[in-house]
Design a protein around this motif. Structure first.
Motif, PDB file in Angstrom:
ATOM      1  N   ASN A   1       0.820  -1.205   0.000  1.00  0.00           N
ATOM      2  CA  ASN A   1       0.000   0.000   0.000  1.00  0.00           C
ATOM      3  C   ASN A   1       0.856   1.258   0.000  1.00  0.00           C
ATOM      4  N   ALA A   2       2.005   1.193   0.665  1.00  0.00           N
ATOM      5  CA  ALA A   2       2.909   2.346   0.671  1.00  0.00           C
ATOM      6  C   ALA A   2       3.334   2.685  -0.757  1.00  0.00           C
ATOM      7  N   ILE A   3       3.640   1.651  -1.530  1.00  0.00           N
ATOM      8  CA  ILE A   3       4.040   1.874  -2.921  1.00  0.00           C
ATOM      9  C   ILE A   3       2.876   2.454  -3.737  1.00  0.00           C
ATOM     10  N   VAL A   4       1.663   1.947  -3.494  1.00  0.00           N
ATOM     11  CA  VAL A   4       0.492   2.465  -4.214  1.00  0.00           C
ATOM     12  C   VAL A   4       0.290   3.952  -3.933  1.00  0.00           C
ATOM     13  N   PHE A   5       0.450   4.339  -2.674  1.00  0.00           N
ATOM     14  CA  PHE A   5       0.312   5.760  -2.338  1.00  0.00           C
ATOM     15  C   PHE A   5       1.377   6.587  -3.040  1.00  0.00           C
ATOM     16  N   LEU A   6       2.584   6.063  -3.037  1.00  0.00           N
ATOM     17  CA  LEU A   6       3.672   6.797  -3.679  1.00  0.00           C
ATOM     18  C   LEU A   6       3.397   6.941  -5.182  1.00  0.00           C
ATOM     19  N   GLU A   7       2.837   5.907  -5.750  1.00  0.00           N
ATOM     20  CA  GLU A   7       2.519   5.939  -7.189  1.00  0.00           C
ATOM     21  C   GLU A   7       1.472   6.999  -7.517  1.00  0.00           C
ATOM     22  N   GLN A   8       0.624   7.324  -6.526  1.00  0.00           N
ATOM     23  CA  GLN A   8      -0.373   8.369  -6.783  1.00  0.00           C
ATOM     24  C   GLN A   8       0.295   9.711  -7.041  1.00  0.00           C
ATOM     25  N   VAL A   9       1.422   9.952  -6.392  1.00  0.00           N
ATOM     26  CA  VAL A   9       2.142  11.209  -6.609  1.00  0.00           C
ATOM     27  C   VAL A   9       3.118  11.072  -7.777  1.00  0.00           C
ATOM     28  N   TRP A  10       3.848   9.971  -7.793  1.00  0.00           N
ATOM     29  CA  TRP A  10       4.879   9.813  -8.841  1.00  0.00           C
ATOM     30  C   TRP A  10       4.259   9.501 -10.211  1.00  0.00           C
ATOM     31  N   ASN A  11       3.055   8.887 -10.136  1.00  0.00           N
ATOM     32  CA  ASN A  11       2.356   8.551 -11.373  1.00  0.00           C
ATOM     33  C   ASN A  11       3.195   7.635 -12.271  1.00  0.00           C
ATOM     34  N   ARG A  12       3.972   6.782 -11.653  1.00  0.00           N
ATOM     35  CA  ARG A  12       4.799   5.805 -12.362  1.00  0.00           C
ATOM     36  C   ARG A  12       4.664   4.468 -11.650  1.00  0.00           C
ATOM     37  N   ASP A  13       4.975   3.410 -12.358  1.00  0.00           N
ATOM     38  CA  ASP A  13       5.038   2.098 -11.734  1.00  0.00           C
ATOM     39  C   ASP A  13       6.268   2.049 -10.829  1.00  0.00           C
ATOM     40  N   LEU A  14       6.043   1.910  -9.523  1.00  0.00           N
ATOM     41  CA  LEU A  14       7.160   1.904  -8.569  1.00  0.00           C
ATOM     42  C   LEU A  14       7.273   0.551  -7.858  1.00  0.00           C
ATOM     43  N   THR A  15       6.684  -0.489  -8.459  1.00  0.00           N
ATOM     44  CA  THR A  15       6.675  -1.786  -7.770  1.00  0.00           C
ATOM     45  C   THR A  15       8.085  -2.346  -7.572  1.00  0.00           C
ATOM     46  N   ALA A  16       9.055  -1.856  -8.338  1.00  0.00           N
ATOM     47  CA  ALA A  16      10.420  -2.361  -8.170  1.00  0.00           C
ATOM     48  C   ALA A  16      11.093  -1.781  -6.918  1.00  0.00           C
ATOM     49  N   TYR A  17      10.475  -0.743  -6.329  1.00  0.00           N
ATOM     50  CA  TYR A  17      11.124  -0.089  -5.184  1.00  0.00           C
ATOM     51  C   TYR A  17      10.846  -0.828  -3.881  1.00  0.00           C
ATOM     52  N   ASP A  18      11.809  -0.737  -2.961  1.00  0.00           N
ATOM     53  CA  ASP A  18      11.684  -1.377  -1.657  1.00  0.00           C
ATOM     54  C   ASP A  18      10.916  -0.438  -0.717  1.00  0.00           C
ATOM     55  N   PRO A  19       9.750  -0.870  -0.209  1.00  0.00           N
ATOM     56  CA  PRO A  19       8.965  -0.007   0.678  1.00  0.00           C
ATOM     57  C   PRO A  19       9.751   0.422   1.919  1.00  0.00           C
ATOM     58  N   ASP A  20      10.726  -0.396   2.315  1.00  0.00           N
ATOM     59  CA  ASP A  20      11.527  -0.056   3.489  1.00  0.00           C
ATOM     60  C   ASP A  20      12.804   0.678   3.104  1.00  0.00           C
ATOM     61  N   GLY A  21      12.927   1.045   1.842  1.00  0.00           N
ATOM     62  CA  GLY A  21      14.093   1.786   1.373  1.00  0.00           C
ATOM     63  C   GLY A  21      13.759   3.250   1.113  1.00  0.00           C
ATOM     64  N   PRO A  22      14.701   3.983   0.538  1.00  0.00           N
ATOM     65  CA  PRO A  22      14.517   5.423   0.320  1.00  0.00           C
ATOM     66  C   PRO A  22      13.570   5.729  -0.842  1.00  0.00           C
ATOM     67  N   LEU A  23      13.160   6.996  -0.919  1.00  0.00           N
ATOM     68  CA  LEU A  23      12.263   7.433  -1.986  1.00  0.00           C
ATOM     69  C   LEU A  23      12.970   7.376  -3.344  1.00  0.00           C
ATOM     70  N   PRO A  24      12.193   7.252  -4.421  1.00  0.00           N
ATOM     71  CA  PRO A  24      12.807   7.195  -5.756  1.00  0.00           C
ATOM     72  C   PRO A  24      13.535   8.498  -6.087  1.00  0.00           C
ATOM     73  N   GLU A  25      14.634   8.363  -6.828  1.00  0.00           N
ATOM     74  CA  GLU A  25      15.341   9.564  -7.264  1.00  0.00           C
ATOM     75  C   GLU A  25      14.724  10.146  -8.525  1.00  0.00           C
ATOM     76  N   VAL A  26      14.053   9.282  -9.279  1.00  0.00           N
ATOM     77  CA  VAL A  26      13.387   9.748 -10.491  1.00  0.00           C
ATOM     78  C   VAL A  26      12.217  10.666 -10.109  1.00  0.00           C
ATOM     79  N   ASP A  27      11.917  11.656 -10.953  1.00  0.00           N
ATOM     80  CA  ASP A  27      10.832  12.588 -10.674  1.00  0.00           C
ATOM     81  C   ASP A  27       9.474  12.005 -11.090  1.00  0.00           C
ATOM     82  N   PRO A  28       8.379  12.559 -10.549  1.00  0.00           N
ATOM     83  CA  PRO A  28       7.044  12.138 -10.982  1.00  0.00           C
ATOM     84  C   PRO A  28       6.835  12.372 -12.473  1.00  0.00           C
TER      85      PRO A  28
END
Lengths: 430, 331
Positions: A277-304
């Motif tokens: 769910n954390a990734i889904v929320f982040l995807e609402q802002v980033w508007n990108r598929d972020l499923t490759a990211y670790d929910p317990d890791g840092p925020l993506p460096e790529v922009d929304p």
């Protein structure tokens, strides 16, 4: 001077991640027994009303059904009318859209609820996203976005004409209808009207037409600012400051001690914001598929991605400026050393009253007496027992403080809310 | 096949039946108290847009009656041409949850006069049919199909609450219905999980020969008792294999006379002509109900083997098979 009396509404936990389904105590979201337990509990606690949200299409994420949260609910008016049958005092407020209903059928259904409940019906008036929700309805995406409040206002005035009983003949920008009802006047004159929009238009609609406003302002200061702003709008419609009640949505967590409650709160927030769910929320802002990211890791460096259309469908769009939101979240995460999941837990929290029953009661009272609210619409995190402890432990303290009723004083919801017993035509803005 | 089988007994009411009684809640409460246990089902016709007599919304009234009754099946009416099939589908599904499987939908195809009133009450809107008989008929069929498909749009085991995969629902078990009619399109899925009966019972009241397609779409068809009954019953019986609708005879109970023997004879005739049940229509319900329940119902039980209400879900009482989900993969 006597103290303000607190208004308490009880939202049935439903379709969003605040409803914790993974807890062993979580019961059915659809069986009538759950609704019965919920309504009987809050009526025992002398709550003003039960409140139901609305969602008319299953939410989607990246073109698939959103699987992580509770989904599925009964028809709002049908379940409220069933609850009217097994309760005697508690109000019954349903969220119902003006976009995918028509005035005559909906006004008649609300009249039916008001009659069968003996004057306990309420209507939270909302508008719906056209294309997404419209796919389930005859008229489809029939309304330009900018006209949705105009239709809502027109709809409400039309409904009020119908509730007066007898002949109705409406010719307005949005409606051209006629007929004659046999219902006569309703027990409450008109159902209690709530409004939930926070925009300038939403506030104005509330000031001119609503009895309650359901808001989302967490801190005391934000609440006071909103309260002052909305109340000062009433005068130009010839309405008193008491004619519109302001009720922010809120949550609560109770514990034996403050530390215990804070521990529980932490555990509940982890249940509410699962790693996925954390990734889904982040995807609402980033508007990108972020499923490759670790929910317990840092925020993506790529922009929304600001170019493509929204990945999430069926949610209130909360993030207008994606780049700005992403920048602020990155700063917050760096400053406080937060992982993705920890950040989402932090930024998606609602107003929460956390502590012992005495502390929670005192804090609720403080907000109300300081004019940050007239009361709250609480949403517990568990179905159906989420209010059991609150009713047993917090309500008696509010009653001892003489800021909450010992028993229902009036037969109708309008009466219990201390609103004018009969509806009076709303004056045009002067 | 000479063995006499029992038949079903129901009452045909409308949601404005309280008449001049100002205490609507008291009226309906006492009425359902009388009928619960005395009859197998009741139908609640909706008087949508009937000028000055539109009364209560029938589906909502049904949801109010359900928690205060134990056994009686409740078949609530909706004029599908003038309302949203999506809302009707979720409201009847909710009735099925509230009543623990006693719910049905009465498809109301209003006559031309009533349709014009209903059309004026909602206005002329895109997505709704033109008010002519052919458009109304085909739209009723389409809306019925949408209501039914939405009931199937969740498989029974769609809610999984799987902590390991962090998923509440299995999205593979939710289905778009994507139904396109002449006037509208509905995508789905429903917002309400599949109701306890899977498919709540769908009933329809026969009026003319042109109703055959609508009758075929229903599980139960009400046909007026009398001269035409045998022919209509035979026609409906001739339909298909195993999926033909159950035929129930509508028996008018005149308000002025309550000749029990005459009514029992009329019921017997209908049964001999193939009726699988009797629905009693009481034009002056308020004045008639006491004598009908106290005298006619016992007489029908004694002479006609009208069964004591069977209980259980409403489909099974009508002898309908458990509803298969059209979207579920074959087991």
């Amino acid at each position: 001077m006597s103290k303000k009396q607190i208004i308490l509404g009880a939202q049935f936990p439903g379709v969003n991640n605040f409803t914790v389904w993974s807890d062993p105590a979580a019961g059915s979201q659809i069986e009538f027994a759950s609704f019965r337990h919920f309504a009987e509990t809050v009526e025992r606690g002398k709550f003003d009303f039960v409140f139901l949200a609305e969602g008319l299409r299953v939410r989607e994420q990246k073109g698939r059904f959103h699987e992580l949260d509770v989904v599925g609910r009964p028809n709002t008016l049908a379940i409220l009318t069933a609850l009217a049958s097994i309760t005697n005092h508690v109000g019954l407020i349903g969220t119902l859209t003006t976009t995918f209903n028509e005035p005559y059928p909906l006004a008649r259904q609300l009249a039916t609820l008001d009659i069968l409940s003996g004057g306990r019906a309420g209507w939270n008036v909302v508008t719906s996203p056209g294309a997404f929700t419209g796919a389930n309805f005859r008229r489809g995406d029939h309304l330009p976005f900018r006209e949705r409040y105009e239709r809502a206002r027109d709809f409400l005035e039309t409904a009020r004409s119908i509730w007066q009983g007898g002949d109705f003949h409406i010719r307005s920008p949005h409606f051209d209808i006629a007929g004659r009802t046999g219902a006569g006047s309703l027990p409450q004159g008109a159902p209690v009207i709530a409004q939930a929009g926070d925009s300038d238009e939403g506030r104005e609609l509330a000031a001119s037409h609503a009895d309650l406003i359901y808001s989302r302002h967490g801190t005391l200061e934000e609440g006071q600012a909103f309260y002052a702003d909305v109340k000062q709008r009433l005068a130009k419609y010839g309405r008193s400051r008491d004619a519109l009640k302001i009720l922010p949505g809120a949550n609560f967590v109770l514990g034996e001690t403050l530390e215990d409650a804070l521990e529980k709160q932490k555990a509940i927030r982890l249940q509410q914001v699962s790693p996925k769910n954390a990734i889904v929320f982040l995807e609402q802002v980033w508007n990108r598929d972020l499923t490759a990211y670790d929910p317990d890791g840092p925020l993506p460096e790529v922009d929304p991605d600001v170019a493509v259309e929204q990945l999430a469908q069926g949610r209130a769009a909360r993030y207008d400026n994606r780049l700005e939101t992403a920048r602020a979240w990155r700063e917050l995460a760096e400053r406080e050393k937060l992982s993705i999941r920890e950040l989402i837990i932090k930024v998606t929290g609602r107003k929460q009253f956390v502590g012992t029953p005495a502390q929670v009661a005192e804090e609720i009272d403080r907000y109300v007496q300081a004019d940050a609210a007239d009361g709250f619409v609480f949403a517990p995190h568990l179905t159906p027992g989420g209010f059991d402890e609150f009713v047993e432990k917090v309500v008696p303290i509010l009653q001892e403080r003489k800021v909450f009723r010992q028993d229902y004083a009036a037969p109708t919801l309008r009466g219990n809310l201390a609103l004018p017993e009969t509806w009076q035509p709303v004056a045009k803005a002067v | 096949m000479t063995q006499k089988s029992t038949i079903l007994l129901g009452f045909g009411l409308h949601a404005n039946a309280h008449g001049d009684d100002l205490d609507w809640r008291g009226f309906w409460n006492s009425l359902v108290g009388r009928l619960d246990g005395a009859a197998e089902f009741l139908t609640l016709e909706d008087r949508f847009a009937d000028p000055g007599r539109d009364g209560l919304d029938a589906i909502l009234l049904a949801n109010w009656l359900a928690p205060r009754s134990r056994d009686i099946g409740i078949i609530a009416g909706a004029p599908l041409n003038f309302v949203e099939p999506f809302h009707v589908s979720t409201a009847i599904a909710t009735l099925d949850y509230v009543s623990a499987g006693r719910a049905g939908l009465l498809i109301q195809r209003l006559d031309q006069h009533r349709s014009r009133d209903a059309g004026r009450a909602i206005g002329t809107l895109k997505g709704f049919p033109a008010v002519d008989p052919l458009s109304l008929d085909s739209d009723t069929l389409a809306a019925t199909e949408v209501v039914r498909r939405l009931w199937d749009s969740w498989e029974d085991d769609a809610v999984i609450r799987d902590v390991a995969s962090q998923r509440y629902v299995d999205g593979e078990k939710l289905h778009n219905i994507d139904y396109q009619s002449a006037d509208f399109r509905v995508l789905g899925p429903s917002i309400t999980p599949r109701p306890p009966q899977g498919q709540p019972l769908v009933a329809f009241g026969w009026t003319t020969e042109g109703d055959l397609a609508l009758a075929r779409a229903a599980d139960v068809v009400f046909v007026p008792a009398g001269t035409g009954f045998a022919g209509v019953a035979a026609k409906l019986r001739g339909e298909g294999q195993g999926t033909r609708p159950k035929v129930i005879a509508d028996l008018q109970v005149r308000p002025d006379v309550a000749d029990v023997a005459e009514l029992v004879a009329a019921a017997q005739t209908s049964v001999a002509q193939g009726a699988e049940g009797i629905r009693l229509i009481l034009p002056a319900l308020y004045r008639q109900i006491a004598s009908v329940v106290d005298a006619l119902v016992p007489a029908l039980r004694a002479d006609l083997l009208v069964a004591q209400p069977l209980g259980g879900d409403l489909r099974s009482r009508f002898g309908l098979p458990a509803a298969r989900n059209r979207y579920a993969a074959a087991a």
